[in-house]
Scaffold this motif. Structure first.
Motif, PDB file in Angstrom:
ATOM      1  N   SER A 211      -0.563  -8.057   6.813  1.00 48.23           N
ATOM      2  CA  SER A 211      -0.322  -9.273   6.037  1.00 48.23           C
ATOM      3  C   SER A 211      -1.103 -10.408   6.660  1.00 48.23           C
ATOM      4  CB  SER A 211       1.167  -9.611   6.006  1.00 48.23           C
ATOM      5  OG  SER A 211       1.402 -10.795   5.278  1.00 48.23           O
ATOM      6  N   GLY A 212      -1.853 -11.136   5.833  1.00 46.94           N
ATOM      7  CA  GLY A 212      -2.674 -12.226   6.324  1.00 46.94           C
ATOM      8  C   GLY A 212      -2.051 -13.578   6.046  1.00 46.94           C
TER       9      GLY A 212
ATOM     10  N   ARG B  73      -1.022 -13.054   2.130  1.00 41.98           N
ATOM     11  CA  ARG B  73      -2.090 -12.290   1.483  1.00 41.98           C
ATOM     12  C   ARG B  73      -2.301 -10.984   2.231  1.00 41.98           C
ATOM     13  NH1 ARG B  73      -7.044 -16.218   0.034  1.00 41.98           N
ATOM     14  NH2 ARG B  73      -7.590 -14.368  -1.152  1.00 41.98           N
ATOM     15  N   ARG B  74      -2.713  -9.972   1.513  1.00 41.89           N
ATOM     16  CA  ARG B  74      -2.938  -8.658   2.082  1.00 41.89           C
ATOM     17  C   ARG B  74      -4.324  -8.147   1.689  1.00 41.89           C
ATOM     18  NH1 ARG B  74       1.843  -6.099   3.696  1.00 41.89           N
ATOM     19  NH2 ARG B  74       3.757  -7.198   3.102  1.00 41.89           N
ATOM     20  N   PRO B  75      -4.936  -7.386   2.582  1.00 44.17           N
ATOM     21  CA  PRO B  75      -6.203  -6.751   2.195  1.00 44.17           C
ATOM     22  C   PRO B  75      -5.977  -5.727   1.094  1.00 44.17           C
ATOM     23  CG  PRO B  75      -5.893  -6.753   4.589  1.00 44.17           C
ATOM     24  CD  PRO B  75      -4.597  -7.167   3.989  1.00 44.17           C
TER      25      PRO B  75
ATOM     26  N   TRP C 281     -13.471 -11.186   4.956  1.00 42.09           N
ATOM     27  CA  TRP C 281     -13.431 -10.564   6.281  1.00 42.09           C
ATOM     28  C   TRP C 281     -12.128 -10.951   6.964  1.00 42.09           C
ATOM     29  CZ3 TRP C 281     -13.438 -12.752  11.254  1.00 42.09           C
ATOM     30  CH2 TRP C 281     -13.755 -11.881  12.314  1.00 42.09           C
ATOM     31  N   TRP C 282     -11.418  -9.955   7.477  1.00 44.10           N
ATOM     32  CA  TRP C 282     -10.136 -10.148   8.143  1.00 44.10           C
ATOM     33  C   TRP C 282     -10.244  -9.726   9.606  1.00 44.10           C
ATOM     34  CZ3 TRP C 282      -5.813 -11.201   4.689  1.00 44.10           C
ATOM     35  CH2 TRP C 282      -6.114 -11.070   3.334  1.00 44.10           C
ATOM     36  N   TRP C 283      -9.539 -10.471  10.452  1.00 43.68           N
ATOM     37  CA  TRP C 283      -9.448 -10.099  11.868  1.00 43.68           C
ATOM     38  C   TRP C 283      -7.986 -10.181  12.282  1.00 43.68           C
ATOM     39  CZ3 TRP C 283     -11.913 -13.147  16.534  1.00 43.68           C
ATOM     40  CH2 TRP C 283     -11.734 -12.398  17.700  1.00 43.68           C
ATOM     41  N   PHE C 284      -7.348  -9.027  12.394  1.00 42.16           N
ATOM     42  CA  PHE C 284      -5.966  -8.954  12.871  1.00 42.16           C
ATOM     43  C   PHE C 284      -6.014  -8.812  14.383  1.00 42.16           C
ATOM     44  CE2 PHE C 284      -5.799  -7.796   8.490  1.00 42.16           C
ATOM     45  CZ  PHE C 284      -4.590  -8.269   8.024  1.00 42.16           C
TER      46      PHE C 284
ATOM     47  N   VAL D 282      -3.906 -13.976  12.595  1.00 41.74           N
ATOM     48  CA  VAL D 282      -4.763 -13.341  11.593  1.00 41.74           C
ATOM     49  C   VAL D 282      -5.825 -14.345  11.157  1.00 41.74           C
ATOM     50  CG1 VAL D 282      -4.880 -12.190   9.366  1.00 41.74           C
ATOM     51  CG2 VAL D 282      -2.845 -11.910  10.802  1.00 41.74           C
TER      52      VAL D 282
ATOM     53  N   PHE E 144      -8.800 -14.985   8.375  1.00 40.85           N
ATOM     54  CA  PHE E 144      -9.312 -14.532   7.080  1.00 40.85           C
ATOM     55  C   PHE E 144     -10.389 -15.496   6.624  1.00 40.85           C
ATOM     56  CE2 PHE E 144      -8.961 -14.805   2.346  1.00 40.85           C
ATOM     57  CZ  PHE E 144      -9.634 -13.613   2.095  1.00 40.85           C
TER      58      PHE E 144
END
Length: 276
Positions: free
Chosen positions: A5-6, A10-12, A92-95, A102, A104
């Motif tokens: 979860s971002g 929001r979710r990928p 682009w996401w970085w968890f 997170v 985004f």
């Protein structure tokens, strides 16, 4: 993918490309751990064959130190096992290590995406993901300020400031990231891999970050509390009301004296002479 979860919930996308950097690092450290264990066992066996002395003590001490160091690295890798990069149609996401950390970056907020690399022939092969923002960049972002770099852009029209994400820290993720970028980054943004000199990475602007942070926290030397400011105003208001009331009472008294009837004359003791 459903557990990621971002920002703002929001979710990928379900079909997003995921690079599990945390698990890769954990696996690499696990291999190093088992190598050290095997060496330590071999050293223990060898030390048992040696006579007591300085050589045996040094050998045992060295491998005990290596075991502790490897265990420490394994613990750090275990803490960051959930770290991952995710690329989908949105951005682009970085968890990062903590679940609430997170990053985004939507594709429409970026002007270009590239991978900088020194190549395998370098003394220390290095690769980074370069994310060029389309608008102003937040140099003091809580999660990204250490990744901001100021360098010459790779193409005209691109900004100098960009986010530089390391891809070869402890493990090499340049290959999987390049493949994911070719698949997910919009064609107009992807610049491909660009070769760089060995010392291109640079360092974050820590001094500037601390200076800006101090400036934001700077306050006047003395700020009177609201109660101290309100008290004199209230006292002045009460004094003005008291003065106005006293003046009104005085004016009413004077008016009453002016409109009062004149007192009757007192009778006189002198008798007027009687004339015949």
């Amino acid at each position: 993918m459903g557990t990621l979860s971002g920002p703002h919930g929001r979710r990928p996308a379900e079909d997003a490309t995921v690079i599990r950097s945390g698990r890769l690092l954990l696996a690499a450290n696990a291999v190093a751990w088992w190598i050290v264990v095997v060496l330590f066992v071999g050293a223990a066996v060898l030390s048992g064959l040696l006579a007591h002395g300085i050589g045996r003590d040094v050998l045992v001490g060295v491998f005990c130190f290596l075991s502790f160091l490897t265990l420490f690295m394994q613990f750090g890798a275990w803490v960051g096992r959930h770290e991952r990069f995710v690329l989908d149609a949105e951005g682009w996401w970085w968890f990062q290590e903590m679940a609430e950390d997170v990053v985004f970056l939507p594709w429409d907020s970026l002007a270009a995406v590239a991978i900088y690399s020194t190549g395998d022939a370098a003394a220390h092969p290095t690769a980074t993901l370069e994310l060029f923002p389309r608008g102003a960049i937040d140099r003091d972002d809580r999660l990204l300020w250490k990744r901001v770099r100021d360098a010459d852009p790779p193409a005209p029209g691109l900004p100098r400031l960009r986010y530089r994400i390391p891809l070869t820290y402890a493990i090499d993720q340049a290959g999987p990231m390049e493949e994911a970028c070719r698949e997910r980054v919009p064609a107009g943004l992807w610049l491909g891999r660009i070769w760089q000199p060995d010392d291109y990475v640079g360092a974050p602007d820590r001094a500037g970050y601390r200076r800006r942070k101090r400036k934001r926290k700077r306050v006047p030397l003395f700020v009177a509390p609201a109660s101290a400011i309100a008290a004199p105003e209230a006292a002045a208001g009460s004094a003005a009301q008291d003065a106005a009331g006293a003046a009104a009472q005085h004016a009413a008294g004077s008016a009453a004296q002016d409109t009062a009837p004149a007192p009757a004359p007192e009778p006189s003791d002198t008798v007027a002479p009687h004339s015949d």
